[in-house]
Design an enzyme around this catalytic site. Structure first.
Site, PDB file in Angstrom:
ATOM      1  N   GLY A  11       0.753  -1.230   0.128  1.00 15.75           N
ATOM      2  CA  GLY A  11       0.139   0.011   0.044  1.00 15.75           C
ATOM      3  C   GLY A  11       0.861   1.202   0.060  1.00 15.75           C
ATOM      4  N   VAL A  68      -0.601   6.343   4.331  1.00 14.10           N
ATOM      5  CA  VAL A  68       0.131   5.831   5.613  1.00 14.10           C
ATOM      6  C   VAL A  68       1.217   5.031   5.055  1.00 14.10           C
ATOM      7  CG1 VAL A  68      -0.067   4.183   7.523  1.00 14.10           C
ATOM      8  CG2 VAL A  68      -2.134   5.228   6.986  1.00 14.10           C
ATOM      9  N   ARG A  96     -11.028   5.883   6.247  1.00 12.55           N
ATOM     10  CA  ARG A  96     -12.325   6.547   6.418  1.00 12.55           C
ATOM     11  C   ARG A  96     -12.396   7.689   5.615  1.00 12.55           C
ATOM     12  NH1 ARG A  96     -13.545   6.896  12.655  1.00 12.55           N
ATOM     13  NH2 ARG A  96     -11.220   7.073  12.908  1.00 12.55           N
ATOM     14  N   ASN A  99     -12.281  -4.054   3.222  1.00  9.58           N
ATOM     15  CA  ASN A  99     -10.955  -4.232   3.816  1.00  9.58           C
ATOM     16  C   ASN A  99     -10.460  -5.808   4.025  1.00  9.58           C
ATOM     17  OD1 ASN A  99     -10.213  -1.757   3.038  1.00  9.58           O
ATOM     18  ND2 ASN A  99     -10.161  -1.038   5.375  1.00  9.58           N
ATOM     19  N   ASN A 142      -7.465  -0.952   8.746  1.00  7.81           N
ATOM     20  CA  ASN A 142      -8.620  -0.726   9.677  1.00  7.81           C
ATOM     21  C   ASN A 142      -9.894  -1.644   9.214  1.00  7.81           C
ATOM     22  OD1 ASN A 142      -7.879   0.878  11.941  1.00  7.81           O
ATOM     23  ND2 ASN A 142      -7.604   2.510  10.735  1.00  7.81           N
ATOM     24  N   HIS A 194      -9.009  -0.504  18.667  1.00  6.22           N
ATOM     25  CA  HIS A 194      -8.810   0.464  17.987  1.00  6.22           C
ATOM     26  C   HIS A 194     -10.295   1.102  17.594  1.00  6.22           C
ATOM     27  CE1 HIS A 194      -6.641   3.838  15.912  1.00  6.22           C
ATOM     28  NE2 HIS A 194      -7.005   3.288  14.639  1.00  6.22           N
TER      29      HIS A 194
END
Ligand code: APR
Length: 307
Positions: free
Chosen positions: A9, A13, A82, A95, A120, A175
């Site tokens: 990815g 991030v 998100r 995901n 996530n 989380h």
């Protein structure tokens, strides 16, 4: 030969994680994405900053899983992020599908790697990766508890007007809404915040920590946080590759610890070259333990949706 770390990815991030690791200059990196050109372009851009920053890290951008061979750690950031109004749980089905596809490739091409999950909803995706990979539990862990603790530390530092380096925050649980910040074990210069602040201030810190990701999503409007998440993932990858044995909160499979079984949740762990080398069992109050068990039940429930 330098150790090798792969980041799957090359979005916000993943790129931040890769760039942090590049600057640390101790491992060669592979940045992989499904979109052609993006990992290659970002790898080239990062590489060109090496002569300015004075690092020599080799960074390969690719769409090809054969390039991840021999990676000691694979950081998994691929997936949807998100948008405002979404909870992390809204990402679950898409995901989970992405994680399953990517993890099968990791098993085929880097079967000895430690798998560090970032996608996530983190606790559910860590469990999904564990099940799909068939890796031993010590080799699959999730990043977010370190991030949540870092967020709480920054909020405490702001309120206490103290340097963040003198602040410690204990954050466990999931989380998400059932995060378990533990004020009793969170300190400024060794003093618990429960003795420094009013109960209302402590409750405010707990709430802001739990909503830490949403606060940033609401401000950004087009995506979610990435500087601190990417940095947290880089720090954990470094602890594993360098075999530091430091204690970092991470999401891992619990098998009896804290009265929980067959669920991935945030707890203090010792990190080293085999991934999670120890799960640290803190002495919690009955209320803290109950909050952790509530989080465990909710995560288990979500994992059940995937089955
Ligand atoms: N294989 C490889 N890469 C993929 C795949 C796949 N099957 N599916 C998506 N990607 C890539 C995208 O092309 C994109 O470059 O994942 C990257 C995701 O990047 P961003 O959209 O910028 O998302 P980011 O902010 O990095 O968040 C990634 O981390 O913190 C979590 O909630 C966040 O789940 C999200 C993940």
């Amino acid at each position: 030969m330098r150790p090798k770390i792969t980041i799957i990815g090359a979005g916000n991030v993943g790129a931040q994680c890769a760039y942090k690791l590049a600057q640390r200059d101790f491992a060669d990196l592979v940045l992989l994405d499904i979109v052609e050109g993006v990992p290659q372009g970002k790898a080239l851009d990062m590489t060109q900053s090496g002569s300015i920053e004075r690092f020599t890290t080799k960074i390969t951008g690719t769409n090809n899983y054969s390039d991840i061979k021999d990676s000691q750690v694979v950081v998994m950031t691929a997936g949807l992020a998100r948008k405002p109004g979404m909870s992390r749980d809204d990402l679950i089905h898409k995901n989970a599908e992405i994680v399953a596809g990517v993890v099968k490739q990791i098993v085929e091409h880097a079967p000895q790697a430690v798998l560090l999950m970032v996608t996530n909803p983190l606790d559910v995706m860590t469990y999904q990766a564990l099940k799909v990979s068939g890796f031993p539990a010590n080799r699959v862990l999730g990043m977010a508890p370190l991030l949540d603790a870092a967020r709480m530390q920054s909020f405490i530092a702001e309120l206490a007007k103290a340097p963040v380096t003198e602040v410690y925050a204990e954050v466990m649980g999931s989380h998400g809404d059932l995060m378990v910040p533990v004020p009793r074990l969170s300190t400024v210069k060794g003093k618990p915040i429960t003795e420094l602040f009013t109960p209302e201030q402590v409750a405010g810190l707990v709430k802001r920590t739990t909503d830490g990701g949403a606060e940033i999503v609401a401000l950004l409007k087009t995506g979610s946080a990435y500087y601190a998440p990417g940095t947290a993932a880089a720090r954990m990858a470094e602890a594993i590759v360098r075999d530091t044995k430091e204690i970092v909160n991470s999401c891992c499979l619990l098998s009896g610890e804290y009265g929980l079984n067959d669920v991935c949740l945030g707890v203090p762990t010792r990190l080293g070259k085999s991934g999670i080398e120890e799960i640290v069992t803190l002495k919690l109050t009955p209320e803290e333990l109950a909050a952790l068990q509530k989080a465990g039940a909710a995560v288990k429930n979500l994992c059940g949706i995937l089955k």
